[in-house]
Scaffold this active site. Structure first.
Site, PDB file in Angstrom:
ATOM      1  CE  LYS A  38      -3.929  -2.285   2.251  1.00 30.22           C
ATOM      2  NZ  LYS A  38      -4.987  -2.203   3.255  1.00 30.22           N
TER       3      LYS A  38
ATOM      4  CE1 TYR B 259      -9.513  -3.129   0.034  1.00 27.65           C
ATOM      5  CE2 TYR B 259      -8.551  -1.298  -1.073  1.00 27.65           C
ATOM      6  CZ  TYR B 259      -8.419  -2.157  -0.184  1.00 27.65           C
ATOM      7  OH  TYR B 259      -6.952  -2.610   0.205  1.00 27.65           O
TER       8      TYR B 259
ATOM      9  NE  ARG C  60      -6.911 -13.537   5.812  1.00 32.13           N
ATOM     10  CZ  ARG C  60      -7.373 -12.404   5.679  1.00 32.13           C
ATOM     11  NH1 ARG C  60      -6.931 -11.732   4.561  1.00 32.13           N
ATOM     12  NH2 ARG C  60      -7.916 -11.792   6.463  1.00 32.13           N
TER      13      ARG C  60
ATOM     14  NE  ARG D 234      -2.474  -5.746   7.165  1.00 30.89           N
ATOM     15  CZ  ARG D 234      -3.128  -6.637   6.779  1.00 30.89           C
ATOM     16  NH1 ARG D 234      -3.731  -7.594   7.553  1.00 30.89           N
ATOM     17  NH2 ARG D 234      -4.054  -6.032   5.773  1.00 30.89           N
TER      18      ARG D 234
ATOM     19  CG  HIS E 184      -5.547  -6.249  -0.076  1.00 28.81           C
ATOM     20  ND1 HIS E 184      -6.673  -6.298   0.781  1.00 28.81           N
ATOM     21  CD2 HIS E 184      -5.529  -7.180  -1.067  1.00 28.81           C
ATOM     22  CE1 HIS E 184      -7.602  -7.417  -0.007  1.00 28.81           C
ATOM     23  NE2 HIS E 184      -6.884  -7.593  -1.001  1.00 28.81           N
TER      24      HIS E 184
ATOM     25  CD  GLU F 158      -8.918  -9.499  -3.330  1.00 26.29           C
ATOM     26  OE1 GLU F 158      -9.689  -9.265  -2.472  1.00 26.29           O
ATOM     27  OE2 GLU F 158      -7.758  -9.606  -2.993  1.00 26.29           O
TER      28      GLU F 158
END
Ligand code: CMP
Length: 139
Positions: free
Chosen positions: A10, A50, A86, A103, A116, A127
């Protein structure tokens, strides 16, 4: 099984020159970057990507943030790639992300959370096809 997932580095992370450090996390975890491009999303593109969140209170801010600078969209491939990615990313809110996750180590806030990743194999396929054509993915 070998799987693919859609990843986005991002604007908060590209701004801080963290693309390489984040990619190293993926590769060290056994995920292969089989497609990658740096793009400046338009408002329409980010809103469409989104659109599942269109009714959420944070949707407008999320879209504005995602177009605030370049992003790196990528396809990661590997054993159980959706879940593996994830795990490596950590929880959406960095305050809840496990130590050593992307993160926890890099995110600035729940919005500027550096990466993301697709939340299911089904969404990964949707996606990936949003950003990449078949011949742009080289496994
Ligand atoms: P991402 O995995 O890209 O999917 C939707 C994004 O919305 C999420 O990561 C967050 O960065 C962002 N977001 C912004 N505000 C919130 C919020 N209050 N709760 C959940 N997600 C949020």
């Amino acid at each position: 099984a070998t799987e693919r997932t859609l990843s986005i580095i991002k604007p908060d992370a590209t701004r801080r020159n963290l693309t390489g450090k984040i990619n190293a996390r993926f590769e060290e975890a056994g995920l292969r970057i089989v497609a990658q491009k740096r793009v400046q999303l338009t408002k329409a593109q980010a809103g469409q990507f989104y659109s599942v969140h269109a009714e959420r209170s944070f949707f407008g801010e999320l879209v504005d943030f995602m177009i605030s600078g370049p992003v790196v969209v990528q396809v990661l491939e590997g054993e159980g790639a959706v879940a593996r990615n994830r795990e490596i990313m950590g929880a959406t809110n960095p305050a809840n992300a496990a130590p050593g996750t992307i993160r926890a180590d890099f995110a600035e806030s729940v919005e500027a959370n550096s990466v993301h990743g697709s939340d299911s194999a089904e969404n990964a396929a949707i996606e990936i096809s949003y950003f990449f054509s078949g011949c742009e993915i080289v496994g």
